[in-house]
Design an enzyme around this catalytic site. Structure first.
Site, short mmCIF file in Angstrom:
data_model
loop_
_atom_site.label_atom_id
_atom_site.label_comp_id
_atom_site.label_asym_id
_atom_site.label_seq_id
_atom_site.Cartn_x
_atom_site.Cartn_y
_atom_site.Cartn_z
N GLU A 112 -23.25 -7.79 -21.57
CA GLU A 112 -22.94 -6.17 -21.70
C GLU A 112 -21.82 -6.21 -22.33
O GLU A 112 -21.51 -5.54 -23.37
CB GLU A 112 -22.53 -5.25 -20.14
CG GLU A 112 -22.49 -4.58 -20.76
CD GLU A 112 -22.32 -2.87 -19.20
OE1 GLU A 112 -22.57 -3.88 -18.33
OE2 GLU A 112 -22.73 -1.72 -19.45
N CYS A 138 -20.07 -3.68 -9.03
CA CYS A 138 -20.60 -4.09 -7.87
C CYS A 138 -19.64 -3.43 -6.82
O CYS A 138 -21.18 -3.27 -5.65
CB CYS A 138 -19.99 -5.35 -8.14
SG CYS A 138 -20.24 -6.55 -9.23
N CYS A 181 -14.12 -8.75 -1.38
CA CYS A 181 -15.77 -8.09 0.02
C CYS A 181 -14.76 -8.81 1.33
O CYS A 181 -15.51 -8.15 2.18
CB CYS A 181 -16.68 -8.96 -0.43
SG CYS A 181 -17.51 -8.63 -2.20
N SER A 193 -19.17 -0.32 -16.08
CA SER A 193 -20.48 -0.77 -16.40
C SER A 193 -21.89 -0.79 -16.15
O SER A 193 -22.22 -0.47 -14.37
CB SER A 193 -20.56 -2.85 -15.73
OG SER A 193 -21.54 -3.40 -15.61
N GLU A 235 -31.68 6.94 -7.43
CA GLU A 235 -31.32 6.11 -8.57
C GLU A 235 -32.51 4.40 -8.45
O GLU A 235 -32.41 3.66 -8.58
CB GLU A 235 -31.14 6.20 -8.83
CG GLU A 235 -29.23 5.87 -9.62
CD GLU A 235 -28.24 6.73 -8.39
OE1 GLU A 235 -29.33 7.28 -7.63
OE2 GLU A 235 -27.65 6.48 -8.53
N LYS A 280 -22.13 -0.09 1.30
CA LYS A 280 -23.39 -0.95 1.15
C LYS A 280 -25.40 -0.04 1.36
O LYS A 280 -25.70 0.06 0.31
CB LYS A 280 -24.08 -2.35 0.99
CG LYS A 280 -22.81 -3.58 0.16
CD LYS A 280 -23.39 -3.51 -1.33
CE LYS A 280 -22.75 -4.46 -2.26
NZ LYS A 280 -22.99 -4.09 -3.80
N GLU A 318 -25.67 2.75 -1.09
CA GLU A 318 -25.89 2.78 -2.41
C GLU A 318 -27.03 2.09 -2.41
O GLU A 318 -28.07 2.97 -2.87
CB GLU A 318 -24.98 1.22 -2.68
CG GLU A 318 -25.69 0.28 -4.52
CD GLU A 318 -24.68 -0.61 -3.80
OE1 GLU A 318 -24.45 -1.26 -5.08
OE2 GLU A 318 -24.77 -1.70 -3.74
N GLU A 341 -24.13 -8.47 -17.39
CA GLU A 341 -22.76 -8.06 -17.15
C GLU A 341 -21.68 -8.80 -18.61
O GLU A 341 -20.88 -7.96 -19.37
CB GLU A 341 -21.87 -8.34 -15.40
CG GLU A 341 -20.63 -6.97 -16.14
CD GLU A 341 -19.80 -6.40 -14.56
OE1 GLU A 341 -21.28 -6.09 -13.52
OE2 GLU A 341 -18.85 -6.22 -14.39
#
Lengths: 165, 593
Positions: free
Chosen positions: B286, B303, B521, B323, B370, B362, B365, B283
């Site tokens: 990037e 994230c 978190c 990102s 993908e 999560k 996710e 990141e």
């Protein structure tokens, strides 16, 4: 469907600046719908046009008994199930109508024939207790109605010529 | 007396409190905790449960202390006979339609309703049920389960979803005895705008909203001798798990957690912090590339999976700002099943990756289509076929699920010896630890970006402006001749403010960090319950303590990360990195269903 969405946008545009616009909009969308109800697509389109969350629009639509979320029959029969009507036989009357139309009440307390000709539902009280049992057919109150009279009314609306024995 | 203060008497204690203070909060100041099943300070004041009633002298009726603010010279009695009787009746009314299935309930022994019923000595269901048949469970979501039969209509979930997260996936629907919390057209959370953040499950006083459990699947995997089961632990677990195991709030339990996981039978105990360092590398580079080559700015962190679904749903035209880096959880899975498998000579199909996350999103996710780049990697090499499909991360457990499993296995957590993560996917720096707290990813990225861009060593590693506990924080870092303006926020309601700035062309930032949950978190929807602001403060303190104690505090100095690049990925943003560590986003709509 596309024409309908355009029509809804038109309704929204007419009311969106009014106080309490959502209610007026939902009323008109229901009134102009084919089977007098608010479909998921129509509700979603109203929400999108007003940039309101879907869940909020659903919350309002389910709060008011006036709004229907399922297709309604062309003719609406409302059987009073208040105490006075109950003592004067509204329960067998309701059962007779349902049997005659071949339907049974669903969890929400209403039932519609497959051909969307008739919807039957109940109310707690019309406030016409002296005239029990009371049934409303398409908004017209019928007092001290008998099974036979009610079935004849249904037949007339259904376009049947013969009376029921 | 200050004109903004009012004088009140609570059970004989006289005190001055700020005008506008709710009676319930004033009572806390004199050490009296009034029970409530619906009130959430600063978030939800709905007055539905009626359990917090108090007697106010001169008032005809009992007063709901969560609705009524203090007034000057108010005399309040919090435990008269009348108050106690009314509270008990109100809890009994809430129990009328409640499923009395405490022994088989997920929230057994951690349920506010159960606790009050117990305290009040309620021993039977006094009032008749008004609900004829049980309502259907909502099992449509990969992250959460809704059980309307346990719901007491406190409105807390509706309010956090609406006001904190600005998502409004759920609402009160119908009315009277038929009232229930529901999604649009009762299509279920999985078919709604729900971001899976799970804040609703944190504030639910009962088990009406809980995480979708993967406990049994993980136990099954651990029992299978043909599988190699790897576990990764998110940074926030080490400051949340102790609480769930009966230790003090915010207890830092990294070493005990590692021992516990090893005792459970995981073949390797690794750390999501390893891949957090990896995330910073990718990141950070990037960001540098976008700044130097004129890419889309501001770049926004990626994230937090609740945040990802939020921007995909509510601002689909802005996903280019995200990102392209996968989250540390997903980077870990992709690396474990490629680099690590190769290094250890393991058949990738026999590896199961289990994540311990403070997060319900999560789970969603890990299930995204993908998120199977390791399979694509091996398929490309001709090692596995298309039909032998596997995901990068197999199972996700929340802090709460792990705590339940540890208890079930009889692991005496507090008395465990401390031990170390396994190598190489267990090594991490202080930059990775602070991912757990809002602002941490930004701080970590700046530590690396600064040094990479200037070649100088960063003297002060702690960015105090980014550590303030307010909705939106900003800072400007001078990197060489570049003034880099950044912003940090948490909760989706606050994220909306920053996205609207971008939409209006008024955003001045180069880089923005967004975390879905309050304080990041450590306040995640999968953390132990309760998870209120004071607890979260202690968790944050522990996180910064762990950062300060780390040998290295900058991601690019992690030796295992350096080896990973030298022997496998070559360099940040390389072709292999792109295949394994970067992702793409889905455009969704808030009004499609």
């Amino acid at each position: 469907m596309h024409d309908r969405l355009v029509a809804i946008e038109h309704i929204v545009a007419q009311h969106r600046h009014e106080h309490g616009a959502l209610l007026s909009i939902l009323e008109e969308v229901q009134r102009t719908s084919e089977h007098n109800y608010l479909s998921k697509d129509e509700l979603a389109h109203v929400a999108r046009s007003l940039t309101l969350p879907l869940a909020d629009v659903y919350s309002v639509a389910t709060f008011y008994a006036f709004f229907n979320l399922k297709p309604q029959g062309e003719h609406v029969i409302t059987v009073c199930r208040g105490t006075a009507c109950h003592t004067r036989g509204s329960k067998p009357l309701l059962e007779k109508v349902l049997t005659y139309l071949g339907i049974s009440l669903e969890d929400d307390g209403s039932a519609t024939t497959a051909d969307c000709r008739f919807t039957v539902h109940t109310v707690a009280c019309f406030g016409q207790c002296a005239l029990a049992p009371v049934v409303s057919v398409d908004g017209v109150i019928h007092s001290r109605i008998t099974e036979k009279q009610l079935l004849m009314l249904i037949d007339a609306l259904a376009g049947k010529k013969e009376a029921v024995v | 007396m200050d004109s903004n203060q009012v004088h009140v008497t609570i059970d004989g204690n006289e005190l001055d409190v700020a005008q506008g203070t709710k009676i319930i909060d004033a009572c806390n100041l004199v050490g009296i905790h009034l029970p409530s099943l619906c009130y959430l300070k600063d978030i939800s004041s709905y007055g539905s449960c009626g359990v917090c009633v108090v007697e106010v002298e001169g008032a005809k009726r009992l007063v709901r202390s969560c609705m009524q603010s203090v007034q000057n010279n108010m005399v309040i009695h919090t435990h008269t006979q009348r108050v106690l009787a009314a509270r008990k009746t109100n809890v009994e009314l809430l129990l009328a339609n409640h499923e009395m299935t405490c022994t088989t309930c997920e929230r057994n022994l951690n349920c506010e309703l159960q606790e009050l019923a117990q305290q009040m000595g309620i021993r039977d269901q006094r009032f008749v049920k008004t609900r004829k048949k049980p309502l259907a469970l909502d099992l449509t979501s990969l992250s959460l389960v809704r059980n309307p039969n346990a719901c007491i209509l406190c409105n807390r979930c509706v309010e956090v979803c609406r006001s904190m997260q600005s998502v409004s996936a759920i609402q009160m629907t119908r009315r009277g005895l038929s009232t229930q919390v529901a999604t649009f057209a009762e299509l279920g959370l999985g078919n709604s705008v729900c971001t899976n953040c799970g804040q609703c499950s944190l504030v639910c006083p009962t088990a009406a909203i809980t995480e979708k459990s993967s406990e049994q699947e993980v136990l099954d995997a651990l029992a299978d001798p043909n599988l190699v089961v790897l576990v990764q632990t998110a940074p926030a677990i080490r400051v949340g798990l102790g609480e769930a195991m009966g230790m003090e709030e915010g207890a830092l339990v990294t070493g005990k957690m590692v021992s516990a996981l090893r005792t459970m039978g995981f073949d390797r105990v690794f750390d999501t912090q390893f891949s957090a360092d990896l995330t910073i590398m990718e990141e950070g580079y990037e960001l540098i590339e976008r700044i130097q080559k004129g890419g889309t700015l501001p770049m926004i962190t990626s994230c937090s999976p609740g945040w990802i679904k939020f921007i995909e749903t509510f601002y689909p035209e802005q996903t280019d700002h995200l990102s392209t880096c996968k989250s540390p959880q997903q980077m870990f899975g992709a690396i474990a099943k490629t680099y690590y498998a190769e290094k250890m000579g393991l058949d990738p199909a026999t590896i199961k990756v289990v994540s311990i996350m403070p997060c319900t999103a999560k789970k969603f996710e890990a299930g995204r289509n993908e998120m199977d780049s390791s399979h694509a990697y091996w398929q490309h090499k001709g090692v596995v076929g298309e039909d032998e499909h596997f995901c990068d991360v197999d199972y996700v457990l929340t802090t709460r699920e792990l705590a339940r499993m540890l208890k079930r296995l009889g692991i005496n957590f507090a008395s465990l010896q401390e031990s170390q993560f396994d190598d190489p996917l267990g090594e991490s720096t202080g930059s990775a630890v602070i991912f757990a707290a809002s602002g941490g990813v930004m701080e970590a990225a700046l530590r690396t970006a600064y040094e990479k861009l200037t070649g100088n060593s960063l003297e002060n590693l702690e960015f105090s402006a980014l550590r303030e506990r307010k909705g939106i924080r900003e800072a400007t870092l001078q990197i060489g001749d570049l003034a880099c303006k950044v912003a940090v926020t948490n909760t989706l309601g606050n994220a909306r403010v920053l996205l609207d700035q971008i939409k209006d062309g008024k955003s001045e930032y180069a880089f923005i960090e967004v975390m879905t949950c309050p304080d990041g978190c450590i306040g995640g929807g999968g953390q132990s319950i309760p998870s209120h602001a004071e607890q979260r403060s202690k968790r944050i303190e522990s996180i910064y303590e762990e950062d300060r104690g780390k040998q290295s505090r900058k991601s690019h100095e992690n030796p295992s990360i350096q080896t990973l690049y030298a022997s496998f990925l070559t360099e940040p943003l390389s072709e292999v990195s792109h295949h394994l560590l970067h992702t793409h986003y889905t455009k969704r709509s808030a009004w499609d269903y």
